[in-house]
Write an enzyme that holds these catalytic residues in place. Structure first.
Site, short mmCIF file in Angstrom:
data_model
loop_
_atom_site.label_atom_id
_atom_site.label_comp_id
_atom_site.label_asym_id
_atom_site.label_seq_id
_atom_site.Cartn_x
_atom_site.Cartn_y
_atom_site.Cartn_z
N LYS A 53 -40.05 14.88 -42.49
CA LYS A 53 -40.77 15.27 -41.27
C LYS A 53 -42.23 14.84 -41.35
CE LYS A 53 -37.54 19.00 -40.38
NZ LYS A 53 -37.16 20.39 -40.54
N GLN A 97 -39.35 26.04 -42.12
CA GLN A 97 -38.18 25.36 -42.67
C GLN A 97 -37.16 26.40 -43.14
OE1 GLN A 97 -37.71 21.92 -42.76
NE2 GLN A 97 -35.66 22.49 -43.40
N ASP A 120 -39.34 23.89 -32.80
CA ASP A 120 -37.90 23.92 -33.15
C ASP A 120 -37.09 24.60 -32.05
OD1 ASP A 120 -37.08 22.56 -35.37
OD2 ASP A 120 -37.43 24.20 -36.79
#
Ligand code: NAP
Length: 297
Positions: A53, A97, A120
């Site tokens: 990422k 994460q 997200d």
């Protein structure tokens, strides 16, 4: 019939090039898009994902910072840092994460992220917006699938879509997004009786179950579009999806490979969501998160 391969690397490259230009426009406007990635503990797979990422951010002109905590960090410490990131104007996107260590309440952390920075799309407000058809940040993996369909000029409206797998991060949001595009959608899951009687109906089959070879040739209609989201590591070390690729590619019209299919798109859509967050924060007009504007870009 041998299927056309939908190459996720090629499409990801095109999308990133298009969006690199939007980053340049933002910078000219005085805004440097910024993403903060919060990672707790030292799960090796999570570290690899975070590296991918941040590397993708650097290549696209997005500033990224990794906020690391040891595995024994307290929930309160992480929440406090998220509150600081929420207040930081240099940070436009925040992602936590997953998975988190067991002593941390994942839902509580996701709810703590400012909905305007929730790139997200896992905060319940964003989940609800997606279901109501007013998406703010579409979750990256199904967003990537939609983008692949768009770039490949595959019609969605009026098509029968079967989604195999009903998780919160892939199956359910995928179904909502495709319904928004006027597809007729059914979701199957572990308790679905006779999976094949559903999959055979699909004009577009999206598979996200995490089971190698779950979908075999006879389960697929001739000419169907098959999108394989699954990622499975076999005992011999090979990486495969959920679809028997060799058999199904002889029947499908389009198929995604694993690796090199949906995977590269997931990170790409995270970049897109971060750039859109920065556009919103700087008062620029953001067309609301269809991928039609991506394909047109
Ligand atoms: P998950 O949370 O484990 O969900 C899997 C879903 O599949 C569940 O709804 C499960 O049903 C269903 N399922 C399991 N076995 C099934 C079967 N035999 N028939 C029908 N449905 C079945 O997994 P996930 O996070 O959605 O991920 C799914 C796969 O996609 C994994 O291989 C993951 O690694 C991969 N993935 C790839 C990307 C990417 O970027 N390419 C991103 C995310 C995930 P129940 O809920 O009823 O158990």
């Amino acid at each position: 019939m041998a299927a056309k391969i939908i190459d996720g690397n090629v499409i990801a490259h095109k999308v990133r090039a298009d969006w690199r230009a939007k980053v340049d426009a933002l910078r000219a406007h005085g805004t440097e898009p910024g993403l903060a990635v919060v990672i707790v503990g030292d799960n090796p797979a999570s570290r690899v994902y975070v590296r991918h990422k941040t590397k993708a951010c650097a290549e696209t002109g997005i500033r990224s910072e990794v906020v690391e905590f040891p595995a024994n960090a307290s929930e309160a410490e992480v929440l406090e840092r998220i509150a600081q990131l929420n207040a930081d104007p240099k940070v436009h996107g925040i992602l936590v994460q997953l998975p988190l260590p067991a002593h941390i309440d994942t839902r509580k952390l996701l709810e703590a992220i400012d909905v305007r920075k929730d790139v997200d799309g896992f905060n319940l407000y964003n989940v609800g917006s997606l279901v109501a058809g007013e998406t703010i940040f579409p979750p990256c993996t199904p967003y990537g699938v939609l983008c692949m369909l768009e770039y490949s000029n595959i019609p969605i409206a009026g098509q029968n879509v079967i989604v195999v797998g009903a998780s919160n991060i892939v199956g359910k949001p995928m179904a909502s997004m495709l319904m928004k595009r006027d597809a007729t959608v059914a979701i199957t899951h572990i308790k679905t009786r006779d999976l094949a009687q559903w999959t055979i109906l699909a004009d577009i089959l999206v598979v996200a179950a995490g089971k190698p070879n779950l979908i075999t040739g006879p389960m697929v209609r001739t000419g169907a579009v098959v999108i394989d989201v699954g990622i499975n590591r076999l005992p011999d070390g090979r990486l495969v999806g959920d679809v028997d690729f060799e058999a199904v590619k002889e029947k499908a019209s389009y198929i995604t490979p694993v690796p090199g299919g949906v995977g590269p798109m997931t990170v790409t859509m995270l970049l897109v969501n971060t750039i859109k967050a920065a556009q919103r924060a700087s008062g620029l007009d953001v067309s609301d998160l269809d991928t039609r504007d991506l394909a047109a870009a």
